[in-house]
Design an enzyme around this catalytic site. Structure first.
Site, mmCIF file in Angstrom:
data_model
loop_
_atom_site.group_PDB
_atom_site.id
_atom_site.type_symbol
_atom_site.label_atom_id
_atom_site.label_comp_id
_atom_site.label_asym_id
_atom_site.label_seq_id
_atom_site.Cartn_x
_atom_site.Cartn_y
_atom_site.Cartn_z
ATOM 1 N N GLU A 107 20.497 -26.299 -21.331
ATOM 2 C CA GLU A 107 19.703 -27.337 -20.658
ATOM 3 C C GLU A 107 18.597 -26.721 -19.799
ATOM 4 O O GLU A 107 18.609 -25.515 -19.519
ATOM 5 C CB GLU A 107 20.608 -28.226 -19.790
ATOM 6 C CG GLU A 107 21.304 -27.476 -18.666
ATOM 7 C CD GLU A 107 21.624 -28.374 -17.477
ATOM 8 O OE1 GLU A 107 20.706 -29.042 -16.960
ATOM 9 O OE2 GLU A 107 22.794 -28.397 -17.067
ATOM 10 N N LYS A 117 32.166 -29.916 -9.815
ATOM 11 C CA LYS A 117 31.972 -29.477 -8.435
ATOM 12 C C LYS A 117 32.679 -30.405 -7.470
ATOM 13 O O LYS A 117 32.717 -31.613 -7.681
ATOM 14 C CB LYS A 117 30.474 -29.518 -8.094
ATOM 15 C CG LYS A 117 29.789 -28.214 -8.281
ATOM 16 C CD LYS A 117 28.349 -28.292 -7.870
ATOM 17 C CE LYS A 117 27.528 -29.198 -8.737
ATOM 18 N NZ LYS A 117 27.502 -29.043 -10.136
HETATM 19 N N1 PSU Z 1 25.193 -29.148 -11.539
HETATM 20 C C1 PSU Z 1 24.755 -27.891 -11.249
HETATM 21 N N2 PSU Z 1 23.478 -27.574 -11.541
HETATM 22 C C2 PSU Z 1 22.625 -28.449 -12.112
HETATM 23 C C3 PSU Z 1 23.116 -29.763 -12.428
HETATM 24 C C4 PSU Z 1 24.385 -30.068 -12.114
HETATM 25 O O1 PSU Z 1 25.492 -27.086 -10.734
HETATM 26 O O2 PSU Z 1 21.476 -28.106 -12.338
HETATM 27 C C5 PSU Z 1 22.195 -30.737 -13.107
HETATM 28 C C6 PSU Z 1 22.598 -30.917 -14.581
HETATM 29 O O3 PSU Z 1 21.416 -31.013 -15.351
HETATM 30 C C7 PSU Z 1 23.316 -32.238 -14.594
HETATM 31 C C8 PSU Z 1 22.582 -32.995 -13.518
HETATM 32 O O4 PSU Z 1 23.279 -32.895 -15.833
HETATM 33 O O5 PSU Z 1 22.325 -32.024 -12.512
HETATM 34 C C9 PSU Z 1 23.351 -34.165 -12.975
HETATM 35 O O6 PSU Z 1 22.525 -34.900 -12.153
HETATM 36 P P1 PSU Z 1 22.949 -36.374 -11.689
HETATM 37 O O7 PSU Z 1 24.151 -36.159 -10.828
HETATM 38 O O8 PSU Z 1 21.762 -36.876 -10.958
HETATM 39 O O9 PSU Z 1 23.258 -37.145 -12.938
#
Ligand code: PSU
Ligand code: MN
Length: 308
Positions: A25, A160
């Site tokens: 990604e 996390k």
């Molecule tokens: N967790 C991480 N690093 C990241 C992300 C999540 O440790 O860069 C990014 C990923 O691309 C994930 C997104 O899909 O954040 C999730 O964001 P949201 O919670 O806004 O859906």
């Protein structure tokens, strides 16, 4: 209207011939890590996938096209632009493409690209999930919805603890998403190797994961699959220590009124400040570790040597 999808020729060939390909990604590059570690890590991820015997395909949106397999120069562009790139999840594609903006795909966004390109395996750091306090904010990541309907196996370091891990697991169960603990019975917490929450399945090697994927998808159960791979021991955080940093970051986020798509990037950045760079070091180590495992699984899947 044709789909504006550009697959790098070596990747298209590998896919046609059934060779292993691992998607990567780009939100982790633009929003997940600071320059220049983001560019460095993205290139090391590609290298780790290659060393594991698969072809890496880093994914982003550029100039009105969905690009599967960025060049090194394109990776560096996304890395330098950082948060000027649009974090692109399911809802954002039409906007980003029609305006010809630079877009970095999230886990959900990358899974959508994988489905269009025919890629089954994807390595990242962490997935989005149900946020703490979601019963009030309704902040549930679109990643979970996508996992419920798109057949891609996502190798991550668990969930996390800035998220509500128990609710995230419940949601994945509801949507029929298998969650595999890689050599563990407990859900890894990204920065820390474990959590109090049991995963439904524990598997020990890439072949067993490939076999599960084959059976799952063979039945037409077209959901995603999560492989939760603990951060390497040497770079792991003590669970209590990181929990303190997370609480502090959450309090700051609330007082600054940060929400929506800005929540995850804000928290990652703030936790990195609080831990004096320690969390970034763990983040880099766990992503590389996931790239190696995803390559192994993709290879086992392509070779069709799954052990039942
Ligand atoms: N967790 C991480 N690093 C990241 C992300 C999540 O440790 O860069 C990014 C990923 O691309 C994930 C997104 O899909 O954040 C999730 O964001 P949201 O919670 O806004 O859906
Ligand atoms: Mn969200």
């Amino acid at each position: 209207m044709p789909i504006p999808l550009v697959i790098r020729p070596d990747i298209a060939l590998a896919l046609r011939e059934g060779h292993p390909v691992v998607a990567l990604e780009s939100t982790i590059i633009s929003h997940g890590m600071p320059w220049p570690q983001n560019a460095e890590t993205a290139l090391r991820c590609e290298q780790a996938v290659r060393e594991g015997g698969a072809l890496p395909a880093t994914i982003a949106l550029l100039d009105g096209t969905l690009v599967v397999g960025l060049t090194q120069a394109q990776i560096e562009t996304i890395a330098r632009l950082g948060e000027a790139v649009v974090k692109t999840s399911r809802r954002d594609f039409g906007y980003v493409l029609s305006r010809k903006l630079a877009g970095a795909t999230t886990v959900a966004g990358t899974m959508i690209a994988c489905r269009l390109a025919g890629i089954r395996f994807f390595a990242t750091g962490g997935i989005g999930g149900v946020h703490r306090g979601a019963e009030v904010t309704m902040d549930v990541s679109a990643d979970l919805e996508e996992l419920g309907k798109t057949p891609v196996c996502v190798v991550c370091a668990g969930v996390k603890s800035i998220l509500d891990q128990a609710k995230t697991l419940e949601y994945l169960e509801t949507r029929g998403v298998p969650v595999v603990g890689y050599q563990t019975e407990f859900l890894p917490s990204f920065f820390a190797r474990t959590s109090p929450y049991r995963v439904p399945f524990r598997l020990e090697n890439p072949e067993s994961v490939a076999a599960l994927a084959r059976e799952h998808w063979n039945l037409g159960l077209d959901t995603g699959i999560i492989v939760a791979n603990p951060v390497p021991e040497a770079d792991a955080f003590d669970a209590e220590l990181i929990e303190k940093a997370i609480r502090e970051a959450l309090t700051d986020m609330e007082s600054e009124g940060v929400k929506g798509k800005d929540a995850t990037p804000y928290l990652l950045k703030r936790i990195n400040e609080i831990t004096a760079g320690g969390s970034l070091k763990a983040n880099i180590a766990l992503v590389l570790n996931n790239c190696r495992l995803a390559a192994g699984i993709a290879k086992a899947y392509a070779e069709g040597e799954g052990i039942r």
